[in-house]
Design a protein around this motif. Structure first.
Motif, PDB file in Angstrom:
ATOM      1  N   THR A   3      19.693  25.542  30.286  1.00  0.00           N
ATOM      2  CA  THR A   3      18.229  26.358  30.408  1.00  0.00           C
ATOM      3  C   THR A   3      17.460  25.274  30.654  1.00  0.00           C
ATOM      4  O   THR A   3      17.300  24.460  29.858  1.00  0.00           O
ATOM      5  N   VAL A   4      16.533  25.191  31.676  1.00  0.00           N
ATOM      6  CA  VAL A   4      15.495  24.239  31.607  1.00  0.00           C
ATOM      7  C   VAL A   4      14.136  24.758  32.035  1.00  0.00           C
ATOM      8  O   VAL A   4      13.918  25.958  32.950  1.00  0.00           O
ATOM      9  N   PRO A   5      13.186  24.254  31.683  1.00  0.00           N
ATOM     10  CA  PRO A   5      11.881  24.632  32.330  1.00  0.00           C
ATOM     11  C   PRO A   5      11.455  24.406  33.547  1.00  0.00           C
ATOM     12  O   PRO A   5      12.056  23.361  34.479  1.00  0.00           O
ATOM     13  N   LYS A  12       5.376  28.714  36.798  1.00  0.00           N
ATOM     14  CA  LYS A  12       5.804  28.061  35.574  1.00  0.00           C
ATOM     15  C   LYS A  12       7.060  28.975  35.135  1.00  0.00           C
ATOM     16  O   LYS A  12       6.402  30.078  34.815  1.00  0.00           O
ATOM     17  N   THR A  14      11.467  29.515  33.459  1.00  0.00           N
ATOM     18  CA  THR A  14      12.683  29.124  33.027  1.00  0.00           C
ATOM     19  C   THR A  14      13.643  29.329  34.050  1.00  0.00           C
ATOM     20  O   THR A  14      13.814  30.549  34.233  1.00  0.00           O
ATOM     21  N   LYS A  53      17.153  32.940  37.582  1.00  0.00           N
ATOM     22  CA  LYS A  53      15.785  32.957  37.076  1.00  0.00           C
ATOM     23  C   LYS A  53      15.955  33.520  35.586  1.00  0.00           C
ATOM     24  O   LYS A  53      16.692  34.694  35.503  1.00  0.00           O
TER      25      LYS A  53
END
Length: 96
Positions: A3-5, A12, A14, A53
């Motif tokens: 899980t990444v920004p 913006k 995740t 997403k």
């Protein structure tokens, strides 16, 4: 899944990234790009992955195609961007 920004333009959110395969290519794969000595001694690796997403942010009209990799020593691998078709390896299409 990692899980990444994620940021693309003003959007913006995740995303989740799952690597599904890493395939070692051949230096000959790069000859079709006609880059000559700029790719001499390089070996391409094809990283196949899926994106998901996460959350409620609208990520329509964003792109997550500039993925990169790290070598065992922590240095960043060089990226190659290809516009058009490339028969060896492929980048998955992404849609949110």
């Amino acid at each position: 899944m990692a899980t990444v920004p994620f940021t693309s333009g003003s959007s913006k959110g995740t995303i989740g990234i799952t690597v599904t395969a890493i395939e070692k290519g051949s230096p000959a794969d790069l000859s079709a790009l006609k880059l000559g000595d700029r790719v001499k001694g390089m070996v391409p690796y094809y990283i196949r992955y899926s994106l998901k997403k996460l959350g409620t942010t609208d990520l329509s009209f964003t792109s997550a195609t500039q993925m990169g990799g790290l070598f065992p020593d922590g240095s960043e691998a060089q990226k190659v961007s290809i516009i058009g078709r490339f028969a060896i390896g492929s980048t998955p299409n992404t849609s949110w």
